[in-house]
Scaffold this active site. Structure first.
Site, PDB file in Angstrom:
ATOM      1  N   HIS A 332      74.295  16.789  42.165  1.00  0.00           N
ATOM      2  CA  HIS A 332      74.227  16.464  41.757  1.00  0.00           C
ATOM      3  C   HIS A 332      73.261  15.192  42.166  1.00  0.00           C
ATOM      4  O   HIS A 332      73.066  14.694  41.649  1.00  0.00           O
ATOM      5  CB  HIS A 332      75.252  15.829  40.880  1.00  0.00           C
ATOM      6  CG  HIS A 332      75.347  16.097  39.407  1.00  0.00           C
ATOM      7  ND1 HIS A 332      75.866  16.759  38.719  1.00  0.00           N
ATOM      8  CD2 HIS A 332      74.723  15.266  38.691  1.00  0.00           C
ATOM      9  CE1 HIS A 332      75.250  16.456  37.294  1.00  0.00           C
ATOM     10  NE2 HIS A 332      74.557  15.896  37.168  1.00  0.00           N
ATOM     11  N   GLY A 372      67.141  16.837  46.681  1.00  0.00           N
ATOM     12  CA  GLY A 372      66.610  16.341  46.666  1.00  0.00           C
ATOM     13  C   GLY A 372      65.401  16.945  47.688  1.00  0.00           C
ATOM     14  O   GLY A 372      64.288  16.383  48.487  1.00  0.00           O
ATOM     15  N   ARG A 374      61.677  17.126  47.286  1.00  0.00           N
ATOM     16  CA  ARG A 374      59.842  16.414  46.653  1.00  0.00           C
ATOM     17  C   ARG A 374      58.997  16.983  47.209  1.00  0.00           C
ATOM     18  O   ARG A 374      58.034  16.294  46.049  1.00  0.00           O
ATOM     19  CB  ARG A 374      60.655  14.320  47.280  1.00  0.00           C
ATOM     20  CG  ARG A 374      61.987  14.268  47.299  1.00  0.00           C
ATOM     21  CD  ARG A 374      61.842  13.884  45.317  1.00  0.00           C
ATOM     22  NE  ARG A 374      62.920  12.834  45.596  1.00  0.00           N
ATOM     23  CZ  ARG A 374      64.115  13.262  44.314  1.00  0.00           C
ATOM     24  NH1 ARG A 374      64.524  14.608  44.835  1.00  0.00           N
ATOM     25  NH2 ARG A 374      65.128  12.133  44.747  1.00  0.00           N
ATOM     26  N   ARG A 394      64.740  14.931  39.866  1.00  0.00           N
ATOM     27  CA  ARG A 394      63.853  13.404  39.484  1.00  0.00           C
ATOM     28  C   ARG A 394      62.153  13.498  38.977  1.00  0.00           C
ATOM     29  O   ARG A 394      61.377  12.885  38.415  1.00  0.00           O
ATOM     30  CB  ARG A 394      64.146  12.156  40.042  1.00  0.00           C
ATOM     31  CG  ARG A 394      65.699  11.844  40.009  1.00  0.00           C
ATOM     32  CD  ARG A 394      66.222  11.080  41.221  1.00  0.00           C
ATOM     33  NE  ARG A 394      67.848  10.665  40.804  1.00  0.00           N
ATOM     34  CZ  ARG A 394      68.625  10.868  41.779  1.00  0.00           C
ATOM     35  NH1 ARG A 394      68.447  11.822  43.018  1.00  0.00           N
ATOM     36  NH2 ARG A 394      69.760  10.768  41.418  1.00  0.00           N
TER      37      ARG A 394
END
Length: 451
Positions: A332, A372, A374, A394
């Site tokens: 998560h 994670g 990116r 994100r």
């Protein structure tokens, strides 16, 4: 015409993910998101939301000391590529097949709730961007738009539904029925949020949007849930469930203003708070499900069924035995357990299990990955370790905060451009050439942190 043939004939090369770099250079315009660098992207999102800092921190923050989030990113440094030269990698593609459907890339937009905290159009931006790029959208149960409205914005684009499993069986069936009717083709059950994790960033300001009715719009657009609350959908019903008054949430969300309105007798905000509390009791109830209960959802969902939040090999095997079609190896994004195993290390262990690998090769089980991601190199490392696709989280939310639909597209096109370029520069033409071939593609660094 292939890329190589076009070059040899001195003709315009066909469009690909990597051609986006050429578009950027030729356009001579900086991206609306300010930078394709993930750290600068994060900083820009923080800057543009400085008047709404709690909303940014809600997306940015993780559990406890944020050690799991940091470890997720650090884990990618454990592996490094060894590029091979003089290999014709002129023609490349990132196509991947999931549950019998071919997609343009191995990237999906992760199910993230409460988009409306960062942009007034909320999930509609992500749905539109996903359609424009042909990237699957995974719609969250904790959304600020209804399933129907997001599906409409997504058009003919691929879309999946993420289920926060309610306590109520009739409500669960209603959500699944609506998802099917709206063209969501796969169902992902998130297992690691039966209750909220300890998140100091939100606790320090007592910031929980659900308590004010923000992020419950999948619920307030559901007839079963609303009937259970002794009310019916009101207002302009533009679709069977969406377009009602409870979809008109305030932006930017200001909990102090909401409290003040309620204390002044505002019926709308009073109603939202009550509905928010009762919706949270359904999807973040503290009721921990068991493996035996998976059969209920399996019975009522005919399409691919995927379990999200798997970190242990035993759980991945149990998912197969329970009749699930795949799992998302995920912690998560570090938002639930401080000090949890980095998701990439868990992926390495799970895909290294002979039972899992055999099922993958037979096309009987699918391993997805998040937490994670990116950079483009991160995607390729996850694929080489055995993931068949990855979920981006994100970064696309930061793009949303900065410039809505355009921002999401720039983030996604940028990371997929980097993925395809890196694939070719390492000497490969397709993901099939690296999938599950960690020893042939990468070397393992003996970092002291992992000894």
């Amino acid at each position: 015409m292939s890329f190589k043939a076009a070059l040899e004939a001195d003709q315009e090369v066909p469009e690909s993910w990597s051609s986006y770099m050429t578009t950027v250079y030729r356009g001579r315009k900086p991206p609306s998101i300010s930078s394709y660098d993930p750290e600068k992207l994060e900083a820009k999102a923080r800057e543009v939301t400085k008047k709404n800092e709690a909303a940014f921190l809600y997306v940015f923050g993780s559990a406890g000391s944020c050690s799991t989030d940091r470890a997720n990113r650090k884990a990618f440094e454990k592996w490094c590529f060894t590029p091979k030269m003089l290999i014709d990698a002129s023609d490349r593609n990132l196509e991947t097949t999931l549950f019998g459907v071919k997609y343009k890339s191995p990237l999906l937009l992760a199910p993230i709730g409460v988009h409306g905290l960062l942009h007034p159009q909320g999930e509609l931006c992500a749905a539109t961007a996903a359609n424009n790029m042909g990237v699957p959208l995974i719609m969250s149960t904790a959304a600020t738009r209804s399933l129907e409205d997001a599906a409409k914005a997504n058009g003919d684009g691929p879309r999946w539904y993420q289920l926060y499993w309610p306590r109520s069986e009739p409500l669960t069936l209603s959500l699944l029925s609506r998802a099917k009717a709206c063209g969501y083709t796969a169902c992902i059950i998130t297992l690691d949020t039966m209750c909220m994790g300890w998140r100091p960033y939100d606790l320090d300001t007592a910031y929980l949007p659900f308590n004010h009715g923000i992020g419950i719009q999948v619920g307030t657009s559901d007839p079963v849930f609303m009937q259970s609350q002794g009310t019916t959908l009101k207002g302009d019903q533009q679709s069977p469930y969406g377009g009602h008054e409870y979809s008109k949430i305030p932006y930017p969300f200001d909990p102090v203003a909401c409290d003040s309105a309620r204390e002044a007798g505002d019926e709308f905000h009073t109603s939202l708070k009550t509905l928010g509390r009762n919706w949270s009791r359904q999807i973040h109830s503290g009721l921990f499900r068991t493996w035996d209960e998976i059969t209920f959802v399996r019975k009522h969902w005919e399409g691919p069924l995927v379990l999200k939040g798997i970190l242990h090999v035993d759980d991945a095997v149990k998912a197969m035995e329970a009749g699930c079609d795949g799992v998302v190896v995920s912690n998560h994004g570090g938002r639930q357990v401080d000090g949890a195993i980095p998701a990439l290390i868990a992926l390495e262990k799970i895909c290294g299990d002979s039972r899992i690998r055999k099922a993958q090769l037979a096309g009987e089980f699918t391993i997805l990955f998040d937490s994670g991601i990116r950079r483009g190199s991160d995607i390729l490392k996850a694929i080489a370790l055995g993931a068949q696709a990855v979920l981006l989280g994100r970064p696309y939310m930061y793009g949303l905060a900065i410039s809505g639909t355009q921002g999401i597209e720039e983030v996604v096109r940028g990371i997929l451009c980097e993925t395809e370029l890196t694939l070719g520069l390492c000497g490969f033409n397709s993901l099939d050439e690296i999938w599950g071939k960690r020893e042939e593609v990468m070397d393992k660094l003996e970092l002291g942190f992992y000894n």
